[in-house]
Design an enzyme around this catalytic site. Structure first.
Site, short mmCIF file in Angstrom:
data_model
loop_
_atom_site.label_atom_id
_atom_site.label_comp_id
_atom_site.label_asym_id
_atom_site.label_seq_id
_atom_site.Cartn_x
_atom_site.Cartn_y
_atom_site.Cartn_z
N PRO A 16 118.19 -11.79 68.28
CA PRO A 16 118.17 -12.99 67.41
C PRO A 16 117.02 -13.56 68.22
O PRO A 16 116.11 -13.81 68.92
CB PRO A 16 119.22 -13.62 68.21
CG PRO A 16 119.41 -12.74 69.62
CD PRO A 16 119.00 -11.38 69.04
N ALA A 64 120.44 -17.55 66.59
CA ALA A 64 121.44 -18.02 66.96
C ALA A 64 121.60 -19.16 65.52
O ALA A 64 120.69 -20.33 65.08
CB ALA A 64 121.43 -19.31 67.84
N GLN A 89 123.76 -13.70 65.24
CA GLN A 89 124.74 -13.96 66.31
C GLN A 89 124.98 -15.71 66.21
O GLN A 89 123.91 -16.53 66.10
CB GLN A 89 123.16 -14.40 67.43
CG GLN A 89 123.58 -14.80 68.75
CD GLN A 89 122.62 -15.69 69.66
OE1 GLN A 89 121.53 -16.24 69.13
NE2 GLN A 89 122.60 -14.75 70.84
N TYR A 103 123.47 -22.07 76.66
CA TYR A 103 124.14 -22.76 75.79
C TYR A 103 125.23 -22.75 76.46
O TYR A 103 125.47 -22.50 77.42
CB TYR A 103 123.66 -21.98 74.31
CG TYR A 103 122.13 -22.59 73.90
CD1 TYR A 103 121.51 -23.14 74.31
CD2 TYR A 103 121.00 -20.96 74.13
CE1 TYR A 103 120.15 -23.28 73.99
CE2 TYR A 103 120.43 -21.24 73.84
CZ TYR A 103 119.13 -22.76 73.80
OH TYR A 103 118.09 -22.73 73.36
N ARG A 146 126.36 -11.79 73.64
CA ARG A 146 124.82 -11.73 74.57
C ARG A 146 125.70 -12.86 75.51
O ARG A 146 125.48 -13.48 75.72
CB ARG A 146 123.88 -12.75 73.90
CG ARG A 146 122.92 -12.04 74.40
CD ARG A 146 121.27 -12.52 73.96
NE ARG A 146 120.62 -11.68 73.29
CZ ARG A 146 119.11 -11.51 73.18
NH1 ARG A 146 118.82 -12.96 73.47
NH2 ARG A 146 118.43 -10.55 73.70
N LEU A 161 110.39 -7.81 77.50
CA LEU A 161 109.31 -6.98 77.69
C LEU A 161 109.68 -5.41 77.52
O LEU A 161 108.97 -5.04 78.36
CB LEU A 161 109.03 -7.66 79.29
CG LEU A 161 108.19 -8.79 79.33
CD1 LEU A 161 107.91 -8.92 80.59
CD2 LEU A 161 107.30 -9.28 78.22
N ARG A 182 109.20 -10.65 70.89
CA ARG A 182 108.50 -10.50 70.76
C ARG A 182 107.27 -8.87 69.73
O ARG A 182 106.32 -9.68 69.30
CB ARG A 182 107.43 -11.81 72.12
CG ARG A 182 108.38 -12.95 71.78
CD ARG A 182 107.57 -12.75 73.20
NE ARG A 182 108.48 -12.62 74.18
CZ ARG A 182 108.65 -12.98 76.53
NH1 ARG A 182 107.76 -13.71 76.43
NH2 ARG A 182 109.18 -12.25 76.63
C1 LIG Z 1 110.56 -16.80 68.84
C2 LIG Z 1 111.94 -16.64 69.24
C3 LIG Z 1 112.79 -17.29 69.22
C4 LIG Z 1 114.18 -16.77 70.12
N1 LIG Z 1 115.82 -17.39 69.84
C5 LIG Z 1 115.98 -16.88 70.40
C6 LIG Z 1 117.70 -16.28 69.27
O1 LIG Z 1 118.27 -16.95 68.60
N2 LIG Z 1 119.15 -16.51 70.35
C7 LIG Z 1 118.96 -15.63 71.34
O2 LIG Z 1 120.09 -15.44 72.18
N3 LIG Z 1 117.13 -15.64 72.01
C8 LIG Z 1 116.04 -15.66 71.41
N4 LIG Z 1 115.02 -15.51 71.71
C9 LIG Z 1 115.15 -14.24 72.85
C10 LIG Z 1 115.33 -12.96 72.74
O3 LIG Z 1 116.36 -12.79 72.14
C11 LIG Z 1 114.19 -12.59 73.43
O4 LIG Z 1 115.58 -12.05 74.19
C12 LIG Z 1 114.24 -12.57 74.67
O5 LIG Z 1 112.40 -12.69 73.96
C13 LIG Z 1 112.96 -11.18 75.16
O6 LIG Z 1 112.78 -9.96 74.57
P1 LIG Z 1 110.83 -9.92 74.51
O7 LIG Z 1 110.49 -9.49 75.84
O8 LIG Z 1 111.20 -8.71 73.55
O9 LIG Z 1 110.55 -10.51 73.37
C14 LIG Z 1 114.27 -15.47 71.12
C15 LIG Z 1 112.75 -15.12 71.51
C16 LIG Z 1 111.33 -15.98 70.52
C17 LIG Z 1 110.54 -14.95 70.87
#
Ligand SMILES: Cc1cc2nc3c(=O)[nH]c(=O)nc-3n(C[C@H](O)[C@H](O)[C@H](O)COP(=O)(O)O)c2cc1C
Length: 372
Positions: A24, A58, A101, A184, A232, A303, A326
């Site tokens: 998400p 979210a 979510q 949250y 989550r 990551l 990302r």
């Molecule tokens: C632009 C952006 C928005 C995000 N929004 C949410 C969200 O709405 N809900 C959530 O649980 N995590 C959110 N996250 C966290 C990601 O879901 C993820 O857990 C975190 O970026 C680590 O994963 P990654 O290394 O693949 O980016 C967000 C991350 C990014 C980069």
């Protein structure tokens, strides 16, 4: 070569074509909670990515439950109609499973969008509002404190989660993820850093888990029984004496007993004091522990950027699925490229079949084309 990453996965009754989950990601681009053209474009291209599951950002259960004024919501008829349009477009063109979510930001609500600095909007500022939380303790020093929720407030929020689940069911969403992570509202109840209550919602682990579990029950009862609901969770606050992996395992066990279908394991977010140890796959060991000790379908995140890394996480039994945030924004065709690297097949839209590179003759499932 067979790829474990591209094996199908069951989450409850929901079958995913492979184990790649799009995490998400808030877009801060809604108007009064309603999705617009940005969501159509953004979700549209992610839906064509070949991933097994797309989790919508979210989505707030009430206006006060938003992080920023631009957060997506599902608390009004207008919100529901706007999302129906986006989902109809996805369904018409992509076979991907779509979950949402659902969230309440608690004391981290009333913030500016990240590109506007992300700081708190005070209640008396335009677009700001009075936030709520388990206790009147601000997220960061010097911030306007939230109002502590009383029993009526807890009743209201439980009912808002349930009402959002009913709307999500009407929209035909394939599953629901309850956001109890990243500092949250539900995480605020779990963590002794944010929860200073002295009633049956604070103090002992059992008491701190009570409200998140009640919300789970309310959502589970409001969403069709044949579609999965999961949570989550932040597995650690990265702060001494904060929420930790032992609590996470206990919560996951309690959720399992209530019919929770999966756990999406992340970390952090409740305190600016957090000292995170970052590195490739840095949260995977927490997912592994939940999977081993609880036995629910477990999604690892954080990551995970390389196909071989993702493949190893699944092949080694560290998690049942990997979720990418990302890396999917950077390369929305990540699952295609992973399938190519791992010798697997992936769904691609027929309009794009001709892009299949020569050296990967079987990359796109069912691809065929001809011309006169
Ligand atoms: C632009 C952006 C928005 C995000 N929004 C949410 C969200 O709405 N809900 C959530 O649980 N995590 C959110 N996250 C966290 C990601 O879901 C993820 O857990 C975190 O970026 C680590 O994963 P990654 O290394 O693949 O980016 C967000 C991350 C990014 C980069």
């Amino acid at each position: 070569m067979t790829s474990h990453l591209f094996d199908p996965l069951q989450i409850g009754n929901l079958r995913l074509a492979n184990r790649i989950v799009i995490a998400p990601m808030c877009q801060y681009s809604a108007r009064d909670g309603s999705a617009g053209d940005w969501h159509l474009i953004h979700l549209g291209h992610l839906a064509l990515s070949g991933a097994g599951l797309l989790i919508l950002e979210a989505t707030a259960v009430s206006p006060e439950g938003r992080i920023t004024p631009g957060d997506l919501g599902l608390y009004s008829d207008a919100n529901e109609a706007a999302l129906a349009r986006v989902l109809a477009a996805l369904r018409a063109h992509a076979p991907i499973a779509v979950a949402m979510q659902i969230a309440h930001a608690g004391r981290k609500g009333s913030s500016r969008a990240p590109w506007d600095g992300g700081q708190q909007l005070r209640p008396d500022e335009p677009d700001g509002w009075q936030t709520v939380a388990p206790s009147a303790v601000p997220h960061a020093e010097g911030e306007e404190p939230p109002a502590a929720l009383d029993e009526a407030g807890l009743d209201r929020i439980r009912a808002e989660f349930a009402a959002t689940a009913v709307r999500a069911a009407r929209l035909g969403l394939d599953g629901l993820e309850i956001h109890a992570a990243h500092g949250y509202l539900l995480h605020q109840f779990l963590s002794p850093i944010a929860n200073k209550r002295e009633d049956r919602y604070g103090g002992s682990l059992e008491n701190r888990m009570r409200f998140p579990l009640e919300v789970f029950d309310a959502v589970r009862a409001s969403f069709p029984a044949d579609r999965p609901v999961w949570m989550r969770i932040s597995a650690t606050d990265w702060v001494p004496d904060g929420w930790n992996i032992e609590g996470t395992v206990a919560l996951s066990q309690a959720l399992k007993e209530r019919g929770c279908a999966a756990i999406h394991v992340t970390t952090g977010g409740v305190s600016p004091q957090q000292a995170i140890k970052l590195g490739p796959g840095y949260q995977v060991p927490y997912a592994h522990r939940v999977k081993t000790e609880v036995g629910l379908a477990t999604i690892a995140v954080g990551l995970i950027t390389e196909p071989e890394q993702a493949e190893a996480i699944i092949a080694n039994g560290e998690a049942d699925a990997v979720s990418l945030a990302r890396a999917m924004l950077y390369d929305p065709r990540w699952p295609w490229h992973a399938a190519a690297r791992l010798g697997a097949q992936v769904d691609a839209p027929k309009q794009y079949w001709r892009s299949q590179p020569r050296e990967f003759k079987n990359l796109f499932d069912g691809a065929h084309f001809g011309q006169r």
